[in-house]
Design an enzyme around this catalytic site. Structure first.
Site, PDB file in Angstrom:
ATOM      1  N   TYR A 162      29.319  41.753 -18.221  1.00 52.42           N
ATOM      2  CA  TYR A 162      28.379  41.236 -17.229  1.00 52.42           C
ATOM      3  C   TYR A 162      28.621  41.733 -15.805  1.00 52.42           C
ATOM      4  O   TYR A 162      27.850  41.403 -14.908  1.00 52.42           O
ATOM      5  CB  TYR A 162      28.461  39.704 -17.156  1.00 52.42           C
ATOM      6  CG  TYR A 162      28.152  38.964 -18.422  1.00 52.42           C
ATOM      7  CD1 TYR A 162      27.040  39.279 -19.194  1.00 52.42           C
ATOM      8  CD2 TYR A 162      28.959  37.909 -18.839  1.00 52.42           C
ATOM      9  CE1 TYR A 162      26.754  38.573 -20.351  1.00 52.42           C
ATOM     10  CE2 TYR A 162      28.668  37.191 -19.990  1.00 52.42           C
ATOM     11  CZ  TYR A 162      27.568  37.536 -20.738  1.00 52.42           C
ATOM     12  OH  TYR A 162      27.284  36.829 -21.878  1.00 52.42           O
ATOM     13  N   CYS A 187      42.009  50.497 -24.763  1.00 44.43           N
ATOM     14  CA  CYS A 187      41.730  51.930 -24.684  1.00 44.43           C
ATOM     15  C   CYS A 187      40.272  52.170 -24.308  1.00 44.43           C
ATOM     16  O   CYS A 187      39.483  52.713 -25.079  1.00 44.43           O
ATOM     17  CB  CYS A 187      42.057  52.586 -26.023  1.00 44.43           C
ATOM     18  SG  CYS A 187      42.088  54.388 -25.941  1.00 44.43           S
ATOM     19  N   TYR A 246      34.325  31.175 -21.692  1.00 41.22           N
ATOM     20  CA  TYR A 246      33.959  32.472 -22.273  1.00 41.22           C
ATOM     21  C   TYR A 246      35.062  33.513 -22.148  1.00 41.22           C
ATOM     22  O   TYR A 246      34.795  34.701 -22.205  1.00 41.22           O
ATOM     23  CB  TYR A 246      32.654  32.994 -21.669  1.00 41.22           C
ATOM     24  CG  TYR A 246      31.565  31.956 -21.699  1.00 41.22           C
ATOM     25  CD1 TYR A 246      31.014  31.547 -22.904  1.00 41.22           C
ATOM     26  CD2 TYR A 246      31.113  31.357 -20.529  1.00 41.22           C
ATOM     27  CE1 TYR A 246      30.040  30.567 -22.943  1.00 41.22           C
ATOM     28  CE2 TYR A 246      30.133  30.375 -20.570  1.00 41.22           C
ATOM     29  CZ  TYR A 246      29.598  29.984 -21.777  1.00 41.22           C
ATOM     30  OH  TYR A 246      28.640  29.006 -21.809  1.00 41.22           O
TER      31      TYR A 246
END
Length: 438
Positions: free
Chosen positions: A334, A361, A390
């Site tokens: 986001y 990575c 979250y």
């Protein structure tokens, strides 16, 4: 204890969380580590409930548990007399394991399976929030087969766009969620469940988005839903008893954020509903809300151990930590912003600008794009704030990293709420190859 930039600090210059030295938590439980201050969660929960009581309005405050689900967290919500919003068999099963009162569980989701609905019916949960016509047909079949009645809300999209990130805006017309209020879908859904033998319609539900900093969208949505409920009352004599206005109340991730107090959102909703029902014979409905982030978001902090540093001359300095997008994907997903400190150097001056990089990575694995901190060294503890929503719930085993532990702290005490995964946990579902090479 002293306060440094609104953070509690002990005589060693270490950050305190819930009265406990954060570096001691890191030493005891390892890093990365999610730490939840339960006193802040309880304060928010009681604030929501008390606002409804002060306004003399019947209500349910349901924890939107997608923000963070665990047995212990559900038990905290049970202690605070909240209801629970679940969106999967996994969350429902966790709630049952936690001993959460089933009559206060609300089941959401835009594609509930037959098995999930059967689990909900088996445990006689309080309400199913119906999202589409397919689900209506499934419920008709299952409730008749089992001779079992079920309470439902119809989720509608009221055509209200919240000023938030496109990915987390759900109340506008173009949405995968709910029946459209403007094109007649909601009316058709009403006809499908109205006076059904096994389906009891309680009312309407909407959710207009997340991380919302004003009350305008909630007020407009409340007005649209109440007007529809009054319309059904006038046309059919049907009294909806519940108005669920969802959640999405914003929190302060950084100094640039300016959310309202939760009580302000609630009072504005109540005013709109009271004004509209006062003009009619329609009875005042119960108001349900679903805070998630605003209950646990800023109560959670992430502790990381700082490792390598890399300087790109005239560009930036990277400071790497032992977590990253595997335990907090929001910055990559986001562009979410966070604030942080070096927990063991709270009394030192910020002298360096860093980019906080994770160890996954991926070049995009950056937790914070730019932040000023004291000179960092390997082994220092970075504390990143407002990660309670979250973070763990969206964590993954990307690169086969183990998911962090979760610790609850309150009034100087601490307990493990979710243990850290082990390397054996990483492979425990793997099966050996049995197909022979040709």
């Amino acid at each position: 204890m002293v306060m440094v930039s609104k953070h509690a600090v002990n005589e060693k210059g270490h950050l305190l969380i819930g009265g406990i030295d954060s570096t001691e938590l890191a030493k005891t439980y390892g890093t990365p580590l999610f730490v939840y201050d339960l006193s802040l969660i309880r304060e928010r929960a009681r604030g929501f409930n008390n606002t409804f009581k002060e306004q003399n309005v019947q209500a349910q405050v349901a924890y939107a548990s997608k923000a963070f689900s665990s047995v212990a967290m559900y038990q905290v919500m049970k202690q605070e007399n909240l209801s629970l919003d679940v969106v999967s068999a996994g969350e429902l099963f966790t709630a049952i394991k936690a001993g959460f009162p089933v009559e206060r569980i609300h089941f959401h989701g835009n594609n509930k399976s037959k098995e999930e609905l059967l689990l909900a019916l088996e445990h006689k949960i309080g309400c199913i929030v119906v999202d589409n016509f397919y689900e209506i047909e499934l419920l008709k079949t299952l409730t008749k087969e089992h001779g079992q009645k079920v309470n439902i809300l119809l989720r509608v999209t009221p055509g209200v766009e919240a000023h938030t990130h496109d990915y987390i805006t759900t109340g506008q017309q173009d949405s995968k969620f709910g029946f459209d209020l403007l094109n007649g879908q909601a009316d058709k859904a009403f006809q499908e469940v109205y006076q059904h033998d096994y389906i009891h319609l309680l009312g309407l539900h909407c959710h207009i988005g997340s991380q919302i900093f004003d009350t305008i969208g909630f007020k407009v949505a409340a007005e649209k839903l109440i007007k529809k409920m009054i319309e059904w009352y006038n046309d059919y004599g049907f009294q909806c008893s519940v108005l669920n206005l969802g959640g999405g109340f914003g929190i302060k991730y950084t100094e640039e954020d300016s959310p309202l107090e939760p009580s302000v959102y609630v009072r504005e909703m109540i005013i709109v509903v009271k004004d509209l029902v006062a003009e009619t014979n329609f009875a005042m409905p119960e108001i349900w809300i679903e805070p998630g982030r605003s209950l646990v978001g800023d109560a959670g902090s992430s502790l990381y151990t700082i490792g390598s540093e890399k300087e790109v001359p005239d560009v930036r300095k990277y400071l790497a930590v032992d977590g990253g997008m595997s335990d907090n994907i929001r910055p990559a997903l986001y562009g979410a912003l966070y604030d942080a400190v070096i927990a063991n150097k709270m009394d030192e001056t910020n002298v360096e600008d860093y980019t906080i990089a994770g160890k996954c990575c991926e070049s995009g694995d950056k937790l914070i794009e730019q932040i000023s901190l004291p000179k960092a060294e390997p082994g220092d503890i970075l504390a990143m704030f407002c990660t309670g929503a979250y973070g763990y719930s969206m964590a993954s085993n990307y690169n086969r990293l183990v998911r962090p532990a979760v610790v609850f702290v309150e009034n100087g005490k601490h307990q493990l709420a979710v243990r850290r995964e082990t390397l054996e946990d990483i492979v425990h579902l793997d099966l050996p190859l049995t197909l022979e090479k040709e």
